[in-house]
Design an enzyme around this catalytic site. Sequence first.
Site, PDB file in Angstrom:
ATOM      1  N   SER A 146     -22.256  59.133  67.489  1.00  0.00           N
ATOM      2  CA  SER A 146     -23.578  59.658  67.841  1.00  0.00           C
ATOM      3  C   SER A 146     -24.420  58.525  68.416  1.00  0.00           C
ATOM      4  O   SER A 146     -24.116  57.347  68.192  1.00  0.00           O
ATOM      5  CB  SER A 146     -24.260  60.188  66.569  1.00  0.00           C
ATOM      6  N   TYR A 159     -27.655  61.031  58.116  1.00  0.00           N
ATOM      7  CA  TYR A 159     -26.810  61.261  59.300  1.00  0.00           C
ATOM      8  C   TYR A 159     -26.598  59.938  60.045  1.00  0.00           C
ATOM      9  O   TYR A 159     -25.483  59.602  60.437  1.00  0.00           O
ATOM     10  CB  TYR A 159     -27.493  62.277  60.205  1.00  0.00           C
TER      11      TYR A 159
HETATM   12  C1  GCO Z   1     -31.157  64.682  65.652  1.00  0.00           C
HETATM   13  C2  GCO Z   1     -29.913  65.187  66.344  1.00  0.00           C
HETATM   14  C3  GCO Z   1     -29.009  64.024  66.735  1.00  0.00           C
HETATM   15  C4  GCO Z   1     -27.931  64.533  67.685  1.00  0.00           C
HETATM   16  C5  GCO Z   1     -26.910  63.492  68.077  1.00  0.00           C
HETATM   17  C6  GCO Z   1     -27.499  62.443  68.962  1.00  0.00           C
HETATM   18  O1  GCO Z   1     -31.653  65.338  64.729  1.00  0.00           O
HETATM   19  O2  GCO Z   1     -31.642  63.612  66.092  1.00  0.00           O
HETATM   20  O3  GCO Z   1     -29.218  66.108  65.526  1.00  0.00           O
HETATM   21  O4  GCO Z   1     -28.481  63.478  65.578  1.00  0.00           O
HETATM   22  O5  GCO Z   1     -27.232  65.588  67.091  1.00  0.00           O
HETATM   23  O6  GCO Z   1     -26.314  62.922  66.964  1.00  0.00           O
HETATM   24  O7  GCO Z   1     -26.457  61.572  69.391  1.00  0.00           O
END
Ligand code: GCO
Length: 255
Positions: A146, A159
């Site tokens: 990501s 995340y």
């Molecule tokens: C967020 C998004 C990101 C994208 C992606 C970007 O909430 O900022 O979900 O996490 O999904 O990962 O590269």
Amino acid sequence: MTSLFDLSGRTALITGSARGIGFALAEGLAAAGAGVIVNGTRADTVAEAVHRLESEGFKAQGRAFDVTDETAVADAFAQWDRDGVQIDIVVNNAGIQFRKPLVELELADWKRVIDTNLTSAFIVAKEAARRMIARGTGGKIVNIASLTSESARATVGAYTAAKGGIKMLTRAMSAEWASSNIQANAIGPGYILTDMNQALVDNAAFDAWVKSSNPSQRWGKPEELVGTAVYLSSQASTYVNGQIIYVDGGWLAVL
Ligand code: GCO
């Protein structure tokens, strides 16, 4: 001369592939000749995805299991062993998003995101690599990273930590498995139009920020990740290891 990008005769497991990016990658690898295994947590959506792929003339099968559950993953691979299914390519795509400031984030939610987005990649790739090494056939691991593997965004701390871990886990896999002709690499999607991001697309300010933050000035589409997935799953990348290829419209390349 067969194409360097021809996946005929290969079997690819794509985790979290009943919808979204995972389904697009399963469809793209199938179009490149691979037999694909669709995975998700729900048998009904996995079956629907397999039916869609078969209706397009592709070779597909499905197995619903929780990629964060070590026993479920081991059981799935044991069944494939019994069925004579040799997995040559693993795409560790399964992932969830949970948006909340760190100071409000419950530990259970932190663990759920880390388990799904990072630990599952370890659990699944370990089972696959053990077999690739034992067979002496080599293989491909393609992890989904990501933009947050490089830069953080507020309110997606778990995340971000998980995707940062994916970056270094990919390199750790290369450190141990490249000598067995297993190439472990990653794809770093930018902001892609998926169900997971729909709330962001619908937010006018966020939508404007995404479009102004990358030189392509737009969101990406899941199918725009397919070419990189085919490349990293094919004979065209046999000397590529531990890399993340960002498919982000140029986001990380510009100020
Ligand atoms: C967020 C998004 C990101 C994208 C992606 C970007 O909430 O900022 O979900 O996490 O999904 O990962 O590269």
